[in-house]
Write a protein that holds these residues in place. Structure first.
Motif, PDB file in Angstrom:
ATOM      1  N   CYS A 350      -5.396 -27.314 -42.706  1.00  9.31           N
ATOM      2  CA  CYS A 350      -5.464 -26.023 -41.907  1.00  9.31           C
ATOM      3  C   CYS A 350      -4.415 -25.115 -42.042  1.00  9.31           C
ATOM      4  CB  CYS A 350      -5.521 -26.102 -40.341  1.00  9.31           C
ATOM      5  SG  CYS A 350      -4.038 -27.158 -39.519  1.00  9.31           S
ATOM      6  N   ILE A 351      -3.428 -25.436 -43.028  1.00  8.32           N
ATOM      7  CA  ILE A 351      -2.165 -24.681 -43.294  1.00  8.32           C
ATOM      8  C   ILE A 351      -2.284 -24.289 -44.800  1.00  8.32           C
ATOM      9  CG2 ILE A 351       0.303 -25.094 -43.672  1.00  8.32           C
ATOM     10  CD1 ILE A 351      -0.833 -25.356 -40.599  1.00  8.32           C
ATOM     11  N   TYR A 352      -2.302 -25.226 -45.731  1.00 10.46           N
ATOM     12  CA  TYR A 352      -2.046 -24.755 -47.139  1.00 10.46           C
ATOM     13  C   TYR A 352      -3.407 -23.664 -47.409  1.00 10.46           C
ATOM     14  CZ  TYR A 352       0.439 -29.266 -47.161  1.00 10.46           C
ATOM     15  OH  TYR A 352       1.275 -30.214 -46.760  1.00 10.46           O
ATOM     16  N   GLY A 353      -2.926 -22.728 -48.074  1.00 11.40           N
ATOM     17  CA  GLY A 353      -3.867 -21.771 -48.608  1.00 11.40           C
ATOM     18  C   GLY A 353      -4.544 -21.075 -47.446  1.00 11.40           C
ATOM     19  N   CYS A 354      -4.296 -21.105 -45.999  1.00 13.34           N
ATOM     20  CA  CYS A 354      -5.046 -20.379 -45.034  1.00 13.34           C
ATOM     21  C   CYS A 354      -4.172 -19.271 -44.543  1.00 13.34           C
ATOM     22  CB  CYS A 354      -4.891 -21.516 -43.826  1.00 13.34           C
ATOM     23  SG  CYS A 354      -6.139 -23.011 -44.391  1.00 13.34           S
ATOM     24  N   GLY A 355      -4.976 -18.570 -43.916  1.00 14.85           N
ATOM     25  CA  GLY A 355      -4.130 -17.347 -43.270  1.00 14.85           C
ATOM     26  C   GLY A 355      -4.914 -16.720 -42.078  1.00 14.85           C
ATOM     27  N   TYR A 356      -4.859 -15.610 -41.633  1.00 15.94           N
ATOM     28  CA  TYR A 356      -5.296 -14.960 -40.266  1.00 15.94           C
ATOM     29  C   TYR A 356      -6.715 -14.997 -40.542  1.00 15.94           C
ATOM     30  CZ  TYR A 356      -5.829 -11.116 -37.006  1.00 15.94           C
ATOM     31  OH  TYR A 356      -6.193 -10.259 -36.108  1.00 15.94           O
ATOM     32  N   ALA A 357      -7.284 -15.293 -39.152  1.00 17.63           N
ATOM     33  CA  ALA A 357      -8.853 -15.455 -39.305  1.00 17.63           C
ATOM     34  C   ALA A 357      -9.481 -14.095 -38.746  1.00 17.63           C
ATOM     35  CB  ALA A 357      -9.137 -16.722 -38.304  1.00 17.63           C
ATOM     36  N   TYR A 366      -4.875 -22.006 -31.790  1.00 17.54           N
ATOM     37  CA  TYR A 366      -4.797 -21.011 -32.783  1.00 17.54           C
ATOM     38  C   TYR A 366      -6.247 -21.246 -33.843  1.00 17.54           C
ATOM     39  CZ  TYR A 366       0.108 -20.976 -31.496  1.00 17.54           C
ATOM     40  OH  TYR A 366       1.364 -21.016 -30.880  1.00 17.54           O
ATOM     41  N   TYR A 367      -6.448 -20.172 -34.504  1.00 19.58           N
ATOM     42  CA  TYR A 367      -7.340 -20.038 -35.392  1.00 19.58           C
ATOM     43  C   TYR A 367      -6.791 -19.809 -36.876  1.00 19.58           C
ATOM     44  CZ  TYR A 367     -11.101 -18.942 -32.268  1.00 19.58           C
ATOM     45  OH  TYR A 367     -12.111 -19.120 -31.094  1.00 19.58           O
ATOM     46  N   THR A 368      -6.875 -20.627 -38.016  1.00 24.58           N
ATOM     47  CA  THR A 368      -6.471 -20.420 -39.202  1.00 24.58           C
ATOM     48  C   THR A 368      -7.921 -20.199 -40.151  1.00 24.58           C
ATOM     49  OG1 THR A 368      -6.236 -22.436 -40.167  1.00 24.58           O
ATOM     50  CG2 THR A 368      -4.346 -21.357 -39.082  1.00 24.58           C
ATOM     51  N   ARG A 369      -7.788 -19.825 -41.376  1.00 24.00           N
ATOM     52  CA  ARG A 369      -8.980 -19.503 -42.167  1.00 24.00           C
ATOM     53  C   ARG A 369      -8.581 -19.509 -43.644  1.00 24.00           C
ATOM     54  NH1 ARG A 369     -13.435 -14.644 -41.057  1.00 24.00           N
ATOM     55  NH2 ARG A 369     -14.752 -15.328 -42.988  1.00 24.00           N
ATOM     56  N   GLY A 371     -11.012 -18.727 -46.890  1.00 24.20           N
ATOM     57  CA  GLY A 371     -12.537 -18.316 -47.175  1.00 24.20           C
ATOM     58  C   GLY A 371     -13.492 -18.385 -46.034  1.00 24.20           C
ATOM     59  N   GLN A 372     -14.690 -18.920 -46.190  1.00 26.65           N
ATOM     60  CA  GLN A 372     -15.477 -19.138 -45.059  1.00 26.65           C
ATOM     61  C   GLN A 372     -15.478 -20.224 -44.082  1.00 26.65           C
ATOM     62  OE1 GLN A 372     -16.527 -16.056 -45.377  1.00 26.65           O
ATOM     63  NE2 GLN A 372     -18.568 -16.901 -44.674  1.00 26.65           N
ATOM     64  N   GLU A 373     -14.098 -20.946 -44.197  1.00 26.18           N
ATOM     65  CA  GLU A 373     -13.925 -22.098 -43.256  1.00 26.18           C
ATOM     66  C   GLU A 373     -13.021 -21.522 -42.257  1.00 26.18           C
ATOM     67  OE1 GLU A 373     -14.907 -25.515 -43.227  1.00 26.18           O
ATOM     68  OE2 GLU A 373     -14.465 -25.774 -45.327  1.00 26.18           O
ATOM     69  N   ILE A 374     -13.521 -21.556 -40.897  1.00 29.38           N
ATOM     70  CA  ILE A 374     -12.409 -21.492 -39.885  1.00 29.38           C
ATOM     71  C   ILE A 374     -12.141 -22.769 -39.211  1.00 29.38           C
ATOM     72  CG2 ILE A 374     -12.592 -20.465 -37.781  1.00 29.38           C
ATOM     73  CD1 ILE A 374     -12.943 -18.185 -39.543  1.00 29.38           C
ATOM     74  N   TYR A 375     -10.801 -22.924 -38.904  1.00 29.09           N
ATOM     75  CA  TYR A 375     -10.197 -24.084 -38.418  1.00 29.09           C
ATOM     76  C   TYR A 375      -9.717 -23.425 -37.006  1.00 29.09           C
ATOM     77  CZ  TYR A 375      -9.573 -25.705 -43.049  1.00 29.09           C
ATOM     78  OH  TYR A 375      -9.987 -26.212 -44.419  1.00 29.09           O
ATOM     79  N   MET A 376     -10.030 -24.308 -36.115  1.00 27.32           N
ATOM     80  CA  MET A 376      -9.590 -24.459 -34.771  1.00 27.32           C
ATOM     81  C   MET A 376      -8.401 -25.278 -34.560  1.00 27.32           C
ATOM     82  SD  MET A 376     -13.401 -24.150 -32.544  1.00 27.32           S
ATOM     83  CE  MET A 376     -12.265 -24.329 -31.049  1.00 27.32           C
ATOM     84  N   VAL A 377      -7.221 -25.005 -34.357  1.00 22.99           N
ATOM     85  CA  VAL A 377      -5.992 -25.981 -34.272  1.00 22.99           C
ATOM     86  C   VAL A 377      -5.858 -25.894 -32.693  1.00 22.99           C
ATOM     87  CG1 VAL A 377      -4.070 -26.504 -35.203  1.00 22.99           C
ATOM     88  CG2 VAL A 377      -5.455 -24.739 -36.483  1.00 22.99           C
TER      89      VAL A 377
END
Ligand code: JFZ
Length: 441
Positions: A350-357, A366-369, A371-377
């Motif tokens: 949910c950190i590497y290569g991720c950004g603002y959702a 928080y959310y991170t994103r 591509g098409q993958e959304i992470y709820m943290v």
């Protein structure tokens, strides 16, 4: 009515985010380690029997120690426990993808054997090129090396805080040549360096010489293809810093979030540019201070919260370490490194290569994103047993799952809103839920 552009010779060099490979790598790395190491590690916040509360790397200033006396500490620079490979292994275990090293802090002591200064590691009992060993060891672990460099230099007689006479301007121009030489030396001795993070650039003397900050940016980019530089280096024609007189970010990423972060609701403008924040574990200690009981020290969960917070708003986070004078790390830092590494191994996706959702923040975390993958943290567990999610218009949640694949129940509660069930077993630590989504509009 559009505002009139102010013509600038030394304003922003790129408009919008850089999209080349080097910049993408900078951005995707997301988590870094800061190393503040210099002579200040020797006194560790104490001078002539008095312990100073302020930042240990500023002790020379707090205790008003003359430069000659301060630089006398070089005779005691003998970090017998220093092991670059051990430092790099610790960083790797921690899950950081890059390290920012103080090549020279305000005090002027150089961690590399600079030809242009008497105050370097080469003139100490230890003699070794600390920076060279670190660059090699970190690179061997696949970790990018960034250089911290303070322009303000307390060891140099030609440094000026302001220019108020002909003599000042002559001295300061000699100082700028000296600084150019040191930077060229760093870029050519250590060509794998990826980034220069400038500090000590706030004085009137530098603001008056905006041209020089633009020149340094270009010089380094010519010497090191793909190199990135922070906004803190830069001033424009009118002495405007970070953002030029037209409001455009100078340098490649904004670097003003120091021991603080943008508000997740109010400060969404930061998602328009690249940025990197940095943090200390105590309230404000970058260099080694012997007494960490003088301020609050953040827990691993608080550190993780700040990392996720930064990434959720499209930024990087750099966590600081201030090694001891003997070359070892204090136990508190070693323990934090282990805890962080454990979490990153489990949840780092949910950190590497991720950004603002681009989704509205909720109270559970928080959310991170990616591509098409959304992470709820998730940091806060609600009594309802459900995590509320509000999706942007035209988005549907098709599935919610834990990293091990275990699915969580999703209920649509009203248009564009869902409840995602908490895992049946409370993970007892910040955890992630992956959302599979469908975007129709
Ligand atoms: C600077 C240094 O003075 C300090 O010792 C440490 O190296 C830190 C990383 O950088 O301190 C700053 C610089 C900028 C801000 C605050 C503290 N700022 O922009 O708010």
């Amino acid at each position: 009515e559009p505002k009139k552009e102010i013509p600038l010779k030394y304003g922003a060099t790129n408009i919008g985010k850089r999209q080349d490979e080097a910049m993408k790598r900078f951005r995707d790395n997301r988590l870094g380690e800061f190393i503040h190491w210099g002579l200040y590690a020797i006194p560790g916040g104490e001078w002539k029997g008095k312990v100073y509360n302020g930042a240990a790397e500023w002790l020379k200033s707090w205790a008003q120690v003359p430069a000659s006396e301060w630089l006398g500490l070089m005779k005691q620079w003998n970090p017998v426990k220093f092991d670059a490979r051990q430092w790099a292994r610790m960083a790797k275990e921690m899950g950081v993808k890059y390290v920012k090293i103080t090549t020279k802090h305000h005090e002027g002591f150089c961690l590399w054997p600079s030809r242009y200064s008497e105050y370097t590691v080469a003139q100490t009992p230890f003699k070794k090129d600390i920076l060279g060993e670190l660059v090699k060891a970190y690179n061997d672990e696949g970790i990018d090396v960034h250089f911290y460099f303070s322009v303000m230099d307390w060891s140099h007689p030609d440094y000026r805080y302001e220019i108020s006479s002909k003599e000042d301007s002559v001295a300061f121009s000699r100082f700028l040549t000296f600084t150019d030489n040191q930077l060229k030396e760093l870029a050519t001795r250590y060509p794998t360096v990826k980034d220069f993070w400038f500090d000590g650039t706030w004085d009137a003397s530098i603001k008056k010489n905006g041209w020089w900050t633009a020149h340094v940016e270009q010089m380094l980019k010519n010497l090191v293809p793909g190199a990135t530089v922070n906004s803190r280096l830069r001033a424009d024609d009118y002495g405007k810093r970070h953002f030029d007189s037209n409001g455009c970010l100078m340098g490649d990423y904004e670097s003003g979030y120091e021991r603080r972060l943008p508000d997740p609701l109010e400060d969404l403008q930061v998602t328009k540019w690249d940025w990197e924040a940095c943090m200390t574990l105590p309230e404000n200690q970058w260099g080694y201070h012997k007494d960490w009981s003088l301020s609050y020290v953040k827990t691993p969960v608080e550190v993780i919260d700040r990392i996720v917070h930064a990434v959720s708003m499209g930024g990087n986070m750099v966590v600081n370490f201030g090694p001891q004078a003997d070359g070892d790390f204090r136990s508190e830092e070693k323990e934090l490194a282990v805890a962080l590494g454990k979490w990153m191994k489990k949840y780092g996706e949910c950190i590497y290569g991720c950004g603002y959702a681009g989704w509205d923040k909720r109270d559970w975390g928080y959310y991170t994103r990616k591509g098409q993958e959304i992470y709820m943290v998730v940091f806060n567990c609600p009594y309802s047993g459900f995590l509320d999610v509000k999706v942007p218009k035209g988005t549907k949640i098709e599935k919610a799952a834990l990293p091990d694949g275990q699915e969580l129940k999703v209920v649509e509660t009203t248009r564009n809103e869902y409840n995602v069930a908490m895992p049946s077993q409370n993970p007892g630590e910040p955890f992630i839920i992956k959302l599979q989504i469908k975007e129709t509009s």
